[in-house]
Design a protein around this motif. Structure first.
Motif, PDB file in Angstrom:
ATOM      1  N   ILE A  14     131.834 129.486  94.576  1.00  0.00           N
ATOM      2  CA  ILE A  14     131.644 128.910  93.255  1.00  0.00           C
ATOM      3  C   ILE A  14     129.916 129.337  93.024  1.00  0.00           C
ATOM      4  CG2 ILE A  14     131.838 127.405  91.700  1.00  0.00           C
ATOM      5  CD1 ILE A  14     133.698 125.853  93.455  1.00  0.00           C
ATOM      6  N   ILE A  15     129.838 129.928  91.864  1.00  0.00           N
ATOM      7  CA  ILE A  15     128.519 129.826  91.342  1.00  0.00           C
ATOM      8  C   ILE A  15     128.470 128.940  89.958  1.00  0.00           C
ATOM      9  CG2 ILE A  15     126.410 131.310  90.214  1.00  0.00           C
ATOM     10  CD1 ILE A  15     127.868 133.644  91.089  1.00  0.00           C
ATOM     11  N   VAL A  16     127.462 127.958  90.112  1.00  0.00           N
ATOM     12  CA  VAL A  16     127.268 126.852  89.288  1.00  0.00           C
ATOM     13  C   VAL A  16     126.061 127.374  88.142  1.00  0.00           C
ATOM     14  CG1 VAL A  16     126.855 124.477  88.583  1.00  0.00           C
ATOM     15  CG2 VAL A  16     128.509 125.184  90.456  1.00  0.00           C
ATOM     16  N   TRP A  17     126.256 127.575  87.096  1.00  0.00           N
ATOM     17  CA  TRP A  17     124.922 128.287  86.408  1.00  0.00           C
ATOM     18  C   TRP A  17     124.210 126.979  85.735  1.00  0.00           C
ATOM     19  CZ3 TRP A  17     123.547 132.892  87.544  1.00  0.00           C
ATOM     20  CH2 TRP A  17     124.375 133.718  88.022  1.00  0.00           C
ATOM     21  N   CYS A  18     123.131 126.855  86.070  1.00  0.00           N
ATOM     22  CA  CYS A  18     122.279 125.729  85.325  1.00  0.00           C
ATOM     23  C   CYS A  18     121.024 125.945  84.624  1.00  0.00           C
ATOM     24  CB  CYS A  18     121.826 124.819  86.459  1.00  0.00           C
ATOM     25  SG  CYS A  18     123.047 124.185  87.498  1.00  0.00           S
ATOM     26  N   GLN A  19     120.256 125.241  83.937  1.00  0.00           N
ATOM     27  CA  GLN A  19     119.310 125.727  82.976  1.00  0.00           C
ATOM     28  C   GLN A  19     117.979 125.207  83.573  1.00  0.00           C
ATOM     29  OE1 GLN A  19     119.372 128.004  80.302  1.00  0.00           O
ATOM     30  NE2 GLN A  19     121.031 128.568  81.277  1.00  0.00           N
ATOM     31  N   PHE A  20     117.989 124.213  84.179  1.00  0.00           N
ATOM     32  CA  PHE A  20     116.641 123.486  84.708  1.00  0.00           C
ATOM     33  C   PHE A  20     116.697 123.262  86.195  1.00  0.00           C
ATOM     34  CE2 PHE A  20     118.296 121.585  80.609  1.00  0.00           C
ATOM     35  CZ  PHE A  20     117.172 121.835  79.941  1.00  0.00           C
ATOM     36  N   GLN A  21     115.420 123.696  86.903  1.00  0.00           N
ATOM     37  CA  GLN A  21     115.014 123.712  88.400  1.00  0.00           C
ATOM     38  C   GLN A  21     115.520 122.012  88.633  1.00  0.00           C
ATOM     39  OE1 GLN A  21     111.731 125.269  89.804  1.00  0.00           O
ATOM     40  NE2 GLN A  21     111.297 123.632  90.857  1.00  0.00           N
ATOM     41  N   PHE A  67     129.081 140.138  93.109  1.00  0.00           N
ATOM     42  CA  PHE A  67     129.654 139.053  93.802  1.00  0.00           C
ATOM     43  C   PHE A  67     131.139 138.969  93.632  1.00  0.00           C
ATOM     44  CE2 PHE A  67     125.364 137.267  92.771  1.00  0.00           C
ATOM     45  CZ  PHE A  67     124.757 137.257  94.073  1.00  0.00           C
ATOM     46  N   THR A  68     131.694 140.196  93.910  1.00  0.00           N
ATOM     47  CA  THR A  68     133.327 140.263  93.760  1.00  0.00           C
ATOM     48  C   THR A  68     134.085 139.465  94.921  1.00  0.00           C
ATOM     49  OG1 THR A  68     133.151 142.101  95.183  1.00  0.00           O
ATOM     50  CG2 THR A  68     133.256 142.539  92.777  1.00  0.00           C
ATOM     51  N   ASN A  69     133.479 138.835  95.811  1.00  0.00           N
ATOM     52  CA  ASN A  69     133.988 137.803  96.571  1.00  0.00           C
ATOM     53  C   ASN A  69     134.316 136.518  95.938  1.00  0.00           C
ATOM     54  OD1 ASN A  69     131.017 137.493  96.608  1.00  0.00           O
ATOM     55  ND2 ASN A  69     131.337 135.805  98.056  1.00  0.00           N
ATOM     56  N   CYS A  70     133.717 136.230  94.764  1.00  0.00           N
ATOM     57  CA  CYS A  70     133.628 135.116  93.844  1.00  0.00           C
ATOM     58  C   CYS A  70     134.358 135.361  92.746  1.00  0.00           C
ATOM     59  CB  CYS A  70     132.183 134.542  93.560  1.00  0.00           C
ATOM     60  SG  CYS A  70     131.992 133.173  92.542  1.00  0.00           S
ATOM     61  N   THR A  71     135.335 134.088  92.344  1.00  0.00           N
ATOM     62  CA  THR A  71     136.020 134.398  90.884  1.00  0.00           C
ATOM     63  C   THR A  71     135.955 133.238  90.040  1.00  0.00           C
ATOM     64  OG1 THR A  71     138.067 133.478  92.160  1.00  0.00           O
ATOM     65  CG2 THR A  71     137.942 135.881  92.029  1.00  0.00           C
ATOM     66  N   TYR A  72     135.096 132.324  90.385  1.00  0.00           N
ATOM     67  CA  TYR A  72     134.720 131.072  89.482  1.00  0.00           C
ATOM     68  C   TYR A  72     133.209 130.846  89.411  1.00  0.00           C
ATOM     69  CZ  TYR A  72     139.498 129.483  90.601  1.00  0.00           C
ATOM     70  OH  TYR A  72     140.841 129.339  90.559  1.00  0.00           O
ATOM     71  N   ASN A  73     132.927 130.960  88.117  1.00  0.00           N
ATOM     72  CA  ASN A  73     131.720 130.458  87.653  1.00  0.00           C
ATOM     73  C   ASN A  73     131.862 129.046  86.756  1.00  0.00           C
ATOM     74  OD1 ASN A  73     130.709 132.825  88.525  1.00  0.00           O
ATOM     75  ND2 ASN A  73     129.965 133.667  86.323  1.00  0.00           N
ATOM     76  N   ILE A  74     130.947 128.301  87.001  1.00  0.00           N
ATOM     77  CA  ILE A  74     131.041 127.153  86.326  1.00  0.00           C
ATOM     78  C   ILE A  74     129.720 126.899  85.466  1.00  0.00           C
ATOM     79  CG2 ILE A  74     131.122 124.546  86.407  1.00  0.00           C
ATOM     80  CD1 ILE A  74     132.617 124.806  88.875  1.00  0.00           C
ATOM     81  N   TYR A  75     129.594 126.735  84.179  1.00  0.00           N
ATOM     82  CA  TYR A  75     128.329 126.437  83.416  1.00  0.00           C
ATOM     83  C   TYR A  75     128.054 125.076  83.176  1.00  0.00           C
ATOM     84  CZ  TYR A  75     128.789 131.716  82.678  1.00  0.00           C
ATOM     85  OH  TYR A  75     128.867 132.826  82.923  1.00  0.00           O
ATOM     86  N   TYR A  76     127.228 124.525  84.068  1.00  0.00           N
ATOM     87  CA  TYR A  76     127.063 123.131  83.947  1.00  0.00           C
ATOM     88  C   TYR A  76     126.137 122.931  82.761  1.00  0.00           C
ATOM     89  CZ  TYR A  76     125.759 118.404  85.428  1.00  0.00           C
ATOM     90  OH  TYR A  76     125.332 117.094  85.645  1.00  0.00           O
ATOM     91  N   SER A  77     125.091 123.845  82.360  1.00  0.00           N
ATOM     92  CA  SER A  77     124.574 123.854  81.120  1.00  0.00           C
ATOM     93  C   SER A  77     124.289 125.519  80.783  1.00  0.00           C
ATOM     94  CB  SER A  77     123.126 123.273  81.362  1.00  0.00           C
ATOM     95  OG  SER A  77     122.186 123.646  82.519  1.00  0.00           O
TER      96      SER A  77
END
Length: 504
Positions: free
Chosen positions: A371-378, A428-438
């Protein structure tokens, strides 16, 4: 003979000069006029060429390309190799890195410019995987001497970021490169920018030049001029303002704004097709579908109070602030939605947020999958990585390339990062889930982040989960990203005009 924009050399009588002013790409030097070969018909009509004048027909060479390339990639490589320079504008996920490497393989000693973030994880890894017979050198280093040492190493391909290119330009000019490839060429979209000027200085030094980009014109078609000038200087001529006046109209109500009619666009892209290709993902790849899911939650009492106080402050002062100040306040609202506020003294105020619980439930539902979790802040990235036992990738991360490789190989299953850090060129074709936390305000970042997993080699549906606080700017930002609108402008209008500020 390579296909370029061949020039017709003529002496033009004074009385004929008014008739040639509409010919695009014309040049004057040392008492002679030079016209692109495409203008032969007009030159005949005004009596500057004989009726029997013929342009030599170009015969395409059919190059033998690597078997692993897809049919459309082979076609683009062949078209590019038959041109002295070419614009390769392929949407992310269609394999433009392999197209660039194949061109370099055929032409010999090659220089590749790209963002620092994709030197190792895209260009070098793909070269080792698909072209093991080629030597490729990473010319980035922590100081000038390290970069010079890399440049002096015997290699087939030298890859570097734009900053390294500026530092090493004089040395590069003496190295007899056969071709130069600029990846993510929208870095050249501003004709007045220093990096654009530096790259354009290579036109008369490196004979074969190519640009690669999935989004060469993110803001306006005006941004295409410097990129095409680099690959085919005679396609549109040397004058940006002449080209602008040919394909755009000036808004008389706002003289700084230039716009295009549909006819303008058709003429522009007809001319562009002589030296470039635009490829959309849906036109060439049978990729699985994208699934978007919004998970909404209610703010907690303390969080809601923080949010409302900040929103009221923005509304009360919106007419006193600059656009920059307004945007900075929006960033504070987004911090609050993620459960914290970074104070002026750099301390952090935290409070409970239901967003964490929704993220935990979502990760649990997905299970033991990447899973990749996309965020906006360090701060958000680092805090969440500790909370969930994942890996944080920020601008401070030193072993970035190894983390990327570990995630590709499924040795890391949960990665927290920002779209700018993984936004271009990575697969990253091994991954099929992205979560946008922000969410970002930028549509380009949003689209690029999606394409990290939705690209060649992906055979599973890709799921994108957006965490969204009810009745907040989260909803407006997502709507704007879906319709490619400017979220900051939209929020400025809504906050400044709506009485019910809780419903934005």
């Amino acid at each position: 003979m390579l296909r370029g924009i061949r020039l017709i050399e003529l002496k033009v009588p004074v009385e004929k000069i008014p008739f040639i002013r509409t010919i695009e790409g014309r040049r004057y030097k040392d008492g002679k006029w030079f016209f692109p070969d495409s203008s032969a018909k007009i030159l005949k009509q005004i009596g500057l060429l004989e009726d029997d004048f013929q342009i030599e027909e170009h015969q395409n060479i059919q190059y033998s390309t690597s078997d692993f390339l897809r049919k459309y990639q082979k076609q683009i490589v062949n078209e590019a190799l038959n041109h002295e320079g070419f614009g390769i504008f392929m949407e992310t996920g269609t394999g433009k890195t392999l197209v660039g490497l194949e061109i370099a393989k055929h032409l010999g000693k090659a220089l590749i410019l790209c963002p620092l973030s994709v030197i190792e994880a895209a260009w070098i890894d793909d070269c080792h995987k698909f072209y093991p017979e080629l030597e490729i050198e990473n010319c980035w280093g922590i100081n000038r001497q390290q970069r010079l040492n890399a440049l002096s190493t015997a290699s087939d391909i030298y890859v570097m970021n734009y900053e390294t290119f500026k530092i090493l330009k004089n040395s590069i000019s003496k190295m007899d490169f056969k071709c130069m490839i600029v990846d993510e060429s929208s870095v050249m979209k501003n004709l007045k920018a220093q990096i654009t000027s530096e790259i354009l200085s290579m036109i008369d030094i490196i004979p074969r030049r190519y640009v690669l980009s999935g989004t060469p014109n993110p803001n306006s078609n005006l941004e295409l001029f410097p990129q095409m000038k680099f690959v085919l200087p005679n396609l549109f001529g040397s004058s940006f303002y002449g080209w602008q006046a040919t394909y755009f109209h000036q808004d008389m109500a706002d003289p700084h704004r230039w716009y295009q009619t549909q006819e303008d666009k058709e003429r522009l892209f007809s001319r562009l097709s002589e030296g470039s290709v635009f490829l959309k993902k849906e036109d060439c790849i049978d990729l699985p579908p994208k699934i978007f899911e919004v998970k909404r939650y209610l703010m907690g009492k303390e969080q809601s109070q923080y949010y409302q106080d900040m929103l009221n402050d923005i509304r009360d002062n919106i007419n006193l602030w600059s656009k920059f100040e307004f945007t900075a306040k929006l960033m504070k609202l987004r911090e609050i939605l993620s459960g914290f506020v970074i104070n002026k003294d750099k301390t952090v105020s935290e409070f409970s947020t239901n967003k964490i619980g929704v993220l935990r439930e979502t990760i649990g539902e997905i299970g033991n999958k990447p899973i990749i979790v996309w965020c906006q802040f360090q701060y958000e990235i680092e805090t969440l990585a500790r909370e969930f036992g994942g890996i944080a990738l920020t601008s401070k991360t030193k072993d970035r390339d190894q983390i990327i490789r570990n995630f590709k190989d499924n040795r890391i299953k949960l990665l927290f990062t920002h779209p700018k850090l993984l936004g271009k060129g990575l697969t990253f074709t091994n991954c099929t889930y992205n979560i946008y936390y922000s969410l970002s305000f930028s549509y380009e970042e949003f689209a690029q982040s999606q394409d990290r997993i939705h690209r060649i080699g992906q055979n599973q549906k890709c799921t994108y989960i957006i965490l969204q606080a009810k009745n907040t700017i989260d909803e407006t930002i997502y709507r704007c990203l879906q319709s490619k609108k400017n979220a900051v402008d939209e929020l400025y209008f809504k906050i400044g005009s709506m009485k019910n500020v809780c419903s934005i």
